[in-house]
Design an enzyme around this catalytic site. Structure first.
Site, PDB file in Angstrom:
ATOM      1  N   TYR A  54     -31.792 -92.274  47.229  1.00  0.00           N
ATOM      2  CA  TYR A  54     -32.795 -91.679  48.104  1.00  0.00           C
ATOM      3  C   TYR A  54     -34.047 -91.346  47.305  1.00  0.00           C
ATOM      4  O   TYR A  54     -33.998 -90.570  46.345  1.00  0.00           O
ATOM      5  CB  TYR A  54     -32.265 -90.421  48.782  1.00  0.00           C
ATOM      6  N   GLN A 177     -18.631 -92.374  55.746  1.00  0.00           N
ATOM      7  CA  GLN A 177     -19.905 -91.906  56.290  1.00  0.00           C
ATOM      8  C   GLN A 177     -20.596 -93.048  57.044  1.00  0.00           C
ATOM      9  O   GLN A 177     -21.326 -93.842  56.459  1.00  0.00           O
ATOM     10  CB  GLN A 177     -20.809 -91.383  55.172  1.00  0.00           C
ATOM     11  N   SER A 206     -27.245 -90.002  61.339  1.00  0.00           N
ATOM     12  CA  SER A 206     -28.092 -90.361  62.483  1.00  0.00           C
ATOM     13  C   SER A 206     -27.463 -90.009  63.823  1.00  0.00           C
ATOM     14  O   SER A 206     -27.450 -90.835  64.742  1.00  0.00           O
ATOM     15  CB  SER A 206     -28.465 -91.850  62.449  1.00  0.00           C
ATOM     16  N   ALA A 209     -29.815 -90.691  66.526  1.00  0.00           N
ATOM     17  CA  ALA A 209     -30.344 -92.066  66.544  1.00  0.00           C
ATOM     18  C   ALA A 209     -31.781 -92.115  66.047  1.00  0.00           C
ATOM     19  O   ALA A 209     -32.689 -92.596  66.732  1.00  0.00           O
ATOM     20  CB  ALA A 209     -30.221 -92.679  67.940  1.00  0.00           C
ATOM     21  N   LYS A 216     -38.258 -87.764  72.618  1.00  0.00           N
ATOM     22  CA  LYS A 216     -39.713 -87.725  72.392  1.00  0.00           C
ATOM     23  C   LYS A 216     -40.366 -89.103  72.418  1.00  0.00           C
ATOM     24  O   LYS A 216     -41.591 -89.213  72.490  1.00  0.00           O
ATOM     25  CB  LYS A 216     -40.021 -87.033  71.067  1.00  0.00           C
ATOM     26  N   GLY A 286     -31.073 -83.976  59.130  1.00  0.00           N
ATOM     27  CA  GLY A 286     -32.164 -83.805  58.181  1.00  0.00           C
ATOM     28  C   GLY A 286     -33.264 -83.002  58.842  1.00  0.00           C
ATOM     29  O   GLY A 286     -33.183 -82.655  60.024  1.00  0.00           O
ATOM     30  N   GLN A 292     -36.562 -77.124  62.555  1.00  0.00           N
ATOM     31  CA  GLN A 292     -35.673 -78.178  63.037  1.00  0.00           C
ATOM     32  C   GLN A 292     -34.228 -77.861  62.673  1.00  0.00           C
ATOM     33  O   GLN A 292     -33.311 -78.109  63.459  1.00  0.00           O
ATOM     34  CB  GLN A 292     -36.085 -79.523  62.448  1.00  0.00           C
TER      35      GLN A 292
END
Length: 337
Positions: A54, A177, A206, A209, A216, A286, A292
């Site tokens: 990452y 995962q 995810s 998704a 949104k 995340g 969030q």
């Protein structure tokens, strides 16, 4: 925050796990990343997922710095090995003994810890004998550098082979995962049944998704400014396939009344949905803003009635991806350099 056992082990992890894939070291600055981790800690999240690849190792460094003053025994830290890192030479990728041995040492240094709770094979390596990989993982465990072993996006057959070797080597392979959401259900046909037999849990990524299930992104409209779909550092590439399907985006909008009825935001509904699967130990979330995290953790402990789950299936219909072959496609057939 609810906690669940990970696989057939005594390890408990927070069912909402914080992940820093597309944010730390790339999308957001270090101070914002640290604020997001602080929000996760304040919300009771004890499990943190990252990977050496990452942001080409920067994400591990940011996470290690953010967690360095926390009581290590109160955290579960996960990282991964496989994809290219560093200068991306011929041995800077894959699951060879060399790459695993060198990568765990580098990850521990960046994370500022003596061990990780879970060390995961980020993909299956078709160019390295599985026996070599599993022996290398066993040596990492016996050296005290990792407590448990996991994988990511492995097929049912690959999980079975690895579990058999792990049993011979007397190490615990306890997790997989995969990508999993209301829209992406490729693991349900083969991977989940095999995992249930093998004592392996899913730590899913995810669950919203790539943000599509937040609602949104509207069919026929440009993505909102500042959203993942407008991120040039990798986020837009990951979400592109969903955004190209107006029918999918339209059906997602039909989930809003269901979320309202359940008293949840769209994101909370999506996260709560994956947690209804008993083989799922945690959903990775995340964040690019602390709020969030605060919003997402509200999905912990939510139980969705069967009638509501049936309505979700009816709304999404054939927009759902169910092909088990998608898991096979996730692992490169030759090493990436």
């Amino acid at each position: 925050m609810e906690h669940r056992y990970l696989g057939n082990s005594g390890l408990k992890i927070s069912e909402i796990t914080y992940g820093n894939w597309l944010t730390h070291g790339s999308q957001v600055e270090a101070d914002v990343a640290t604020a997001c981790v602080r929000a996760a800690l304040d919300a009771g999240i004890t499990s943190y997922d990252t990977a050496d690849t990452y942001a080409n190792t920067a994400a591990e460094t940011v996470l290690g710095e953010a967690l360095k003053n926390e009581r290590r025994e109160s955290l579960e830290i996960f990282t991964k090995v496989y994809f290219p890192t560093g200068p991306k030479g011929p041995n800077d990728t894959g699951l060879s003994r060399k790459h695993i041995s060198e990568s765990i040492n580098a990850s521990l240094k960046r994370l500022q810890t003596d061990y990780v709770d879970l060390y995961q094979a980020h993909r299956f390596d078709y160019e390295t004998p599985l026996e070599e990989t599993m022996v290398a993982f066993a040596d990492v465990v016996r050296a005290g550098k990792a407590l448990y072993i996991g994988v990511s996006e492995w097929t049912a057959d690959q999980l079975k082979q690895a579990a058999a070797l792990a049993k011979e080597l007397k190490i615990q392979l306890i997790s997989n995962q995969p990508e999993y959401s209301m829209l992406q259900r490729a693991i349900e046909g083969e991977v989940v049944p095999a995992s249930e037999q093998l004592g392996i849990s899913q730590i899913v990524w995810s669950p919203v998704a790539q943000g599509v299930l937040t609602g949104k992104y509207k069919p026929g409209e440009q993505p909102p400014a500042g959203s993942r779909a407008t991120d040039s550092k990798g986020g837009s590439d990951m979400i592109a396939s969903w955004l190209s399907k107006d029918e999918v985006l339209a059906r997602v909008q039909e989930l809003r009344p269901i979320a309202d009825e359940a008293g949840l935001t769209m994101a909370q509904l999506a996260i709560a949905w994956v947690l209804q699967n008993k083989n799922v130990a945690a959903a990775i979330v995340g964040a690019s803003r602390p709020e969030q995290v605060t919003d997402n953790v509200q999905a912990s402990g939510v139980e969705l009635p069967a009638t509501l789950l049936a309505r979700i299936d009816e709304v999404l219909g054939d927009a759902v991806e169910r092909d088990p072959g998608r898991t096979y496609e996730k692992s490169p057939k030759t090493r990436l350099t």
